[in-house]
Write an enzyme that holds these catalytic residues in place. Structure first.
Site, PDB file in Angstrom:
ATOM      1  N   GLU A 199     -22.647   0.588  -9.376  1.00  0.00           N
ATOM      2  CA  GLU A 199     -22.334   2.024  -9.298  1.00  0.00           C
ATOM      3  C   GLU A 199     -21.091   2.242 -10.153  1.00  0.00           C
ATOM      4  O   GLU A 199     -19.973   2.004  -9.701  1.00  0.00           O
ATOM      5  CB  GLU A 199     -22.060   2.426  -7.841  1.00  0.00           C
ATOM      6  CG  GLU A 199     -23.263   2.337  -6.933  1.00  0.00           C
ATOM      7  CD  GLU A 199     -24.284   3.437  -7.201  1.00  0.00           C
ATOM      8  OE1 GLU A 199     -24.012   4.342  -8.004  1.00  0.00           O
ATOM      9  OE2 GLU A 199     -25.370   3.375  -6.604  1.00  0.00           O
ATOM     10  N   LYS A 247     -28.446   4.081 -17.814  1.00  0.00           N
ATOM     11  CA  LYS A 247     -27.684   3.646 -18.997  1.00  0.00           C
ATOM     12  C   LYS A 247     -26.461   2.816 -18.543  1.00  0.00           C
ATOM     13  O   LYS A 247     -26.568   2.021 -17.616  1.00  0.00           O
ATOM     14  CB  LYS A 247     -27.331   4.869 -19.851  1.00  0.00           C
ATOM     15  CG  LYS A 247     -28.594   5.538 -20.435  1.00  0.00           C
ATOM     16  CD  LYS A 247     -28.387   6.970 -20.867  1.00  0.00           C
ATOM     17  CE  LYS A 247     -27.728   7.119 -22.198  1.00  0.00           C
ATOM     18  NZ  LYS A 247     -27.654   8.565 -22.607  1.00  0.00           N
ATOM     19  N   SER A 295       0.873  -1.165   0.000  1.00  0.00           N
ATOM     20  CA  SER A 295       0.000   0.000   0.000  1.00  0.00           C
ATOM     21  C   SER A 295       0.914   1.220   0.000  1.00  0.00           C
ATOM     22  O   SER A 295       1.799   1.345   0.847  1.00  0.00           O
ATOM     23  CB  SER A 295      -0.885  -0.026   1.248  1.00  0.00           C
ATOM     24  OG  SER A 295      -1.558   1.186   1.369  1.00  0.00           O
ATOM     25  N   CYS A 299     -16.801   9.768  -9.523  1.00  0.00           N
ATOM     26  CA  CYS A 299     -17.564   9.157 -10.618  1.00  0.00           C
ATOM     27  C   CYS A 299     -18.591  10.092 -11.222  1.00  0.00           C
ATOM     28  O   CYS A 299     -18.833  10.078 -12.413  1.00  0.00           O
ATOM     29  CB  CYS A 299     -18.254   7.903 -10.108  1.00  0.00           C
ATOM     30  SG  CYS A 299     -19.218   8.245  -8.632  1.00  0.00           S
ATOM     31  N   TRP A 321     -11.367   2.989  -5.522  1.00  0.00           N
ATOM     32  CA  TRP A 321     -10.329   3.557  -4.649  1.00  0.00           C
ATOM     33  C   TRP A 321     -10.520   5.024  -4.312  1.00  0.00           C
ATOM     34  O   TRP A 321      -9.715   5.605  -3.600  1.00  0.00           O
ATOM     35  CB  TRP A 321      -8.936   3.376  -5.257  1.00  0.00           C
ATOM     36  CG  TRP A 321      -8.846   3.577  -6.730  1.00  0.00           C
ATOM     37  CD1 TRP A 321      -8.769   2.580  -7.674  1.00  0.00           C
ATOM     38  CD2 TRP A 321      -8.844   4.807  -7.454  1.00  0.00           C
ATOM     39  NE1 TRP A 321      -8.720   3.129  -8.933  1.00  0.00           N
ATOM     40  CE2 TRP A 321      -8.764   4.489  -8.829  1.00  0.00           C
ATOM     41  CE3 TRP A 321      -8.896   6.156  -7.088  1.00  0.00           C
ATOM     42  CZ2 TRP A 321      -8.741   5.448  -9.835  1.00  0.00           C
ATOM     43  CZ3 TRP A 321      -8.885   7.117  -8.079  1.00  0.00           C
ATOM     44  CH2 TRP A 321      -8.800   6.760  -9.436  1.00  0.00           C
ATOM     45  N   ASN A 322     -11.580   5.640  -4.830  1.00  0.00           N
ATOM     46  CA  ASN A 322     -11.659   7.092  -4.621  1.00  0.00           C
ATOM     47  C   ASN A 322     -12.265   7.494  -3.277  1.00  0.00           C
ATOM     48  O   ASN A 322     -11.917   8.522  -2.724  1.00  0.00           O
ATOM     49  CB  ASN A 322     -12.386   7.772  -5.787  1.00  0.00           C
ATOM     50  CG  ASN A 322     -13.760   7.197  -6.028  1.00  0.00           C
ATOM     51  OD1 ASN A 322     -14.093   6.118  -5.540  1.00  0.00           O
ATOM     52  ND2 ASN A 322     -14.564   7.900  -6.782  1.00  0.00           N
ATOM     53  N   GLU A 333     -27.870   3.693  -4.162  1.00  0.00           N
ATOM     54  CA  GLU A 333     -27.316   3.708  -2.815  1.00  0.00           C
ATOM     55  C   GLU A 333     -27.938   4.891  -2.070  1.00  0.00           C
ATOM     56  O   GLU A 333     -28.518   5.800  -2.667  1.00  0.00           O
ATOM     57  CB  GLU A 333     -25.789   3.823  -2.868  1.00  0.00           C
ATOM     58  CG  GLU A 333     -25.189   2.574  -3.494  1.00  0.00           C
ATOM     59  CD  GLU A 333     -23.714   2.366  -3.240  1.00  0.00           C
ATOM     60  OE1 GLU A 333     -22.926   3.246  -3.595  1.00  0.00           O
ATOM     61  OE2 GLU A 333     -23.354   1.307  -2.687  1.00  0.00           O
TER      62      GLU A 333
HETATM   63  P1  NAD Z   1     -12.224  -0.799 -11.258  1.00  0.00           P
HETATM   64  O1  NAD Z   1     -13.414  -1.151 -12.069  1.00  0.00           O
HETATM   65  O2  NAD Z   1     -10.888  -1.012 -11.846  1.00  0.00           O
HETATM   66  O3  NAD Z   1     -12.216  -1.636  -9.884  1.00  0.00           O
HETATM   67  C1  NAD Z   1     -13.287  -1.566  -8.989  1.00  0.00           C
HETATM   68  C2  NAD Z   1     -13.228  -2.745  -8.040  1.00  0.00           C
HETATM   69  O4  NAD Z   1     -13.567  -3.934  -8.753  1.00  0.00           O
HETATM   70  C3  NAD Z   1     -11.854  -3.006  -7.423  1.00  0.00           C
HETATM   71  O5  NAD Z   1     -12.027  -3.391  -6.078  1.00  0.00           O
HETATM   72  C4  NAD Z   1     -11.311  -4.160  -8.261  1.00  0.00           C
HETATM   73  O6  NAD Z   1     -10.370  -4.959  -7.577  1.00  0.00           O
HETATM   74  C5  NAD Z   1     -12.574  -4.938  -8.520  1.00  0.00           C
HETATM   75  N1  NAD Z   1     -12.561  -5.788  -9.719  1.00  0.00           N
HETATM   76  C6  NAD Z   1     -11.910  -5.576 -10.877  1.00  0.00           C
HETATM   77  N2  NAD Z   1     -12.211  -6.570 -11.759  1.00  0.00           N
HETATM   78  C7  NAD Z   1     -13.076  -7.408 -11.138  1.00  0.00           C
HETATM   79  C8  NAD Z   1     -13.770  -8.594 -11.526  1.00  0.00           C
HETATM   80  N3  NAD Z   1     -13.622  -9.114 -12.740  1.00  0.00           N
HETATM   81  N4  NAD Z   1     -14.591  -9.173 -10.628  1.00  0.00           N
HETATM   82  C9  NAD Z   1     -14.792  -8.634  -9.398  1.00  0.00           C
HETATM   83  N5  NAD Z   1     -14.155  -7.522  -8.965  1.00  0.00           N
HETATM   84  C10 NAD Z   1     -13.315  -6.899  -9.837  1.00  0.00           C
HETATM   85  O7  NAD Z   1     -12.463   0.698 -10.800  1.00  0.00           O
HETATM   86  P2  NAD Z   1     -11.463   1.659 -10.034  1.00  0.00           P
HETATM   87  O8  NAD Z   1     -10.394   2.052 -11.001  1.00  0.00           O
HETATM   88  O9  NAD Z   1     -11.113   1.068  -8.723  1.00  0.00           O
HETATM   89  O10 NAD Z   1     -12.411   2.920  -9.750  1.00  0.00           O
HETATM   90  C11 NAD Z   1     -12.656   3.904 -10.684  1.00  0.00           C
HETATM   91  C12 NAD Z   1     -13.986   3.662 -11.382  1.00  0.00           C
HETATM   92  O11 NAD Z   1     -15.019   3.546 -10.405  1.00  0.00           O
HETATM   93  C13 NAD Z   1     -14.387   4.827 -12.260  1.00  0.00           C
HETATM   94  O12 NAD Z   1     -14.917   4.339 -13.460  1.00  0.00           O
HETATM   95  C14 NAD Z   1     -15.452   5.525 -11.442  1.00  0.00           C
HETATM   96  O13 NAD Z   1     -16.356   6.286 -12.194  1.00  0.00           O
HETATM   97  C15 NAD Z   1     -16.106   4.386 -10.759  1.00  0.00           C
HETATM   98  N6  NAD Z   1     -16.819   4.839  -9.541  1.00  0.00           N
HETATM   99  C16 NAD Z   1     -18.186   4.822  -9.537  1.00  0.00           C
HETATM  100  C17 NAD Z   1     -18.881   5.292  -8.427  1.00  0.00           C
HETATM  101  C18 NAD Z   1     -20.388   5.313  -8.385  1.00  0.00           C
HETATM  102  O14 NAD Z   1     -20.936   5.395  -7.300  1.00  0.00           O
HETATM  103  N7  NAD Z   1     -21.086   5.254  -9.508  1.00  0.00           N
HETATM  104  C19 NAD Z   1     -18.167   5.736  -7.307  1.00  0.00           C
HETATM  105  C20 NAD Z   1     -16.780   5.722  -7.340  1.00  0.00           C
HETATM  106  C21 NAD Z   1     -16.122   5.261  -8.467  1.00  0.00           C
END
Ligand code: NAD
Length: 487
Positions: free
Chosen positions: A250, A454, A26, A284, A152-153, A461
């Protein structure tokens, strides 16, 4: 090591390690320093976590919602009392400035625990359906073991936004934080135990895209709630469909923020900056396509540029810092590529676009960036960048801007700035998004539903609506006479 937890995972009320798990570091994004060493969950760890949740859940579901709520509210109080410590951890985990984490991260997690703890006794009621002599009733039953997967945000907020409604409704949860930000969720697991949550109900396991599928495919898991990108959402939804699990998605966005020429200009500039630079643009729902009506474009850009260039970039632990680093080198490299593409495709760089001077070389900093003269077809106007990059586009009329705003596969959020109240409501009515703002941007108090349409996902949530996604309706028909049959 600055933030080393006792072990990588928290299962059945205690820290657990499996030395077979793949090691990962980390890293504090502001300096590149390794702050904790962890291991990804092995299949054994996944089994332990799901089994603990499965064992603990029925007893939890059998106690009154008031008793469940009391524990969640106590956890909220503990989070508030430890806000400083939790905010510092969130800053170490993400690189976000303490100025933000102290008001937006553990506090919003605590709001969620308090809100769902508070509404559980009233919001889980069923209904009575009169049928003449017979009658029926419905009840809201928990789903069982729910899996939460985080981005991670907002690591602490995401963990609480999923855990609070799930637990309030009588479920157990196994939560997997993002591998980029593994620390905050472990503290929340500790706090829930301290608040009196029986062990096994909130478990945290570490891992990445290889670990997630072990949870999503697990036969004892009833529901998966993912916060992540659209491509990950597609994979997780497809895997969950294999065993018809409930899903909440989400996902990402490329949201429009429309500024009409009658808007309070400084307020609109504030909205655009909040919706692009908060959390170094890693939000996001950000309004990354800022449509500005032609007559006010030059004035909007000049005020925006002046204010953007005053943003204080620096040490996230310094309370004066307004913009911290991005979460990782890889994420910054991706954003720099988009900036280069924006310039190559003809967008005008108004400010930013580079790595700032006088920050640690190993820190993943980037300047807040504004592009003007962006057209709908440019890559930077179509794809989610997930960094502090604002695209300003201009428009002439209402119908035109609505059509262009909707011309995207995403549908997470949208915003409108105008002084014309009728126009504000007319426009948001036609915008295709799950969460919309009038004359502000990105405010998400726990009382209001949050989620996308979409490709940005489904399910909601926060608010009472979230409880619907962690329960299912059971219908009971009650016959008051004998059972008649034609045989
Ligand atoms: P990411 O999709 O790379 O990863 C998200 C999570 O999914 C991580 O914990 C990752 O380890 C896990 N993951 C990845 N592949 C997987 C699989 N095949 N099966 C199960 N788990 C899997 O996203 P990120 O880069 O961590 O975050 C950024 C993205 O998240 C952006 O697109 C952002 O818009 C979105 N986001 C959405 C919201 C919302 O509420 N709509 C909030 C925050 C972030």
């Amino acid at each position: 090591m600055k933030a080393q937890p006792k072990a990588s995972h928290f299962i059945d009320g205690t820290y657990v390690e499996d030395m077979e798990g793949a090691p990962f570091d980390s890293v504090y994004p502001a300096t590149g320093e390794v702050i904790a060493k962890l291991r990804a969950a092995t299949p054994t760890i996944v089994e332990m976590a799901v089994a603990a949740a499965k064992r603990a859940q029925p007893e939890w579901a059998a106690i009154s919602p008031t008793a469940r709520g009391r524990i969640l509210k106590r956890a909220a109080e503990i989070m508030r009392a430890r806000n400083r410590e939790l905010s510092e951890l969130e800053t170490l985990d993400t690189g976000k400035p303490i100025q933000e984490t102290i008001v937006a991260d553990p506090t919003s997690g605590a709001d969620s625990l308090e809100f769902f703890g508070g509404i559980a006794p009233a919001a889980l009621n069923g209904s009575h359906i009169p049928l003449g002599g017979d009658f029926a009733y419905t009840k809201r039953a928990p789903l069982g073991v729910c899996v939460g997967i985080g981005a991670w945000n907002y690591p602490q907020q995401i963990a609480c936004w999923k855990a609070a409604p799930a637990l309030a409704a009588g479920n157990a949860m196994v939560f997997k934080p993002s591998e980029m930000t593994p620390l905050g969720a472990l503290k929340i697991a500790e706090i829930l135990i301290e608040a009196g949550l029986p062990k096994g109900l909130f478990n945290v396991i570490q891992g990445d895209r290889a670990t997630g599928p072990l949870l999503v495919n697990h036969p004892d898991v009833a529901k998966v709630s993912l916060t992540g990108s659209v491509p990950t959402g597609r994979k997780v939804a497809a895997a969950a469909a294999g065993s018809l699990k409930h899903v909440t998605m989400e996902l990402g966005g490329k949201s429009p923020l429309i500024v009409f020429d009658d808007a309070d200009l400084d307020s609109a500039v504030s909205g655009a900056m909040l919706g692009n630079f908060y959390s170094t643009g890693q939000v996001c729902s950000n309004g990354t396509r800022v449509f500005v009506q032609k007559g006010i474009k030059d004035e909007f850009l000049s005020r925006l540029k002046a204010r953007t260039e005053k943003i204080v970039i620096g040490d996230p632990m310094d309370e004066a810092t307004q913009l911290g680093p991005m979460v990782s080198k890889a994420q910054r490299a991706k954003v720099l590529e988009y900036i280069a593409k924006g310039q190559a495709e003809g967008a005008r760089l108004v400010t930013g676009g580079a790595i700032p001077n006088s920050v640690p070389a190993e820190g993943t900093y980037i300047q807040p960036t504004v592009f003007a003269d962006v057209t709908d077809r440019m890559t930077i106007a179509r794809e989610e960048i997930f960094g502090p990059v604002m695209c300003v586009l201009d428009f002439k009329g209402e119908d035109e801007v609505i059509a262009r705003a909707n011309s995207t596969e995403f549908g997470l959020s949208a915003g409108v700035f105008t002084a014309d109240i009728a126009r504000a409501h007319r426009v948001v009515d036609r915008l295709e998004a799950g969460t919309l703002w009038i004359n502000t941007y990105n405010l998400c108090p726990v009382e209001i539903p949050f989620g996308g349409s979409k490709q940005s996902g489904f399910g909601r949530e926060n608010s009472v609506a979230a409880l619907e996604h962690y329960t299912e309706l059971k219908t009971v028909y009650v016959a008051m006479g004998t059972c008649e049959a034609p045989y």
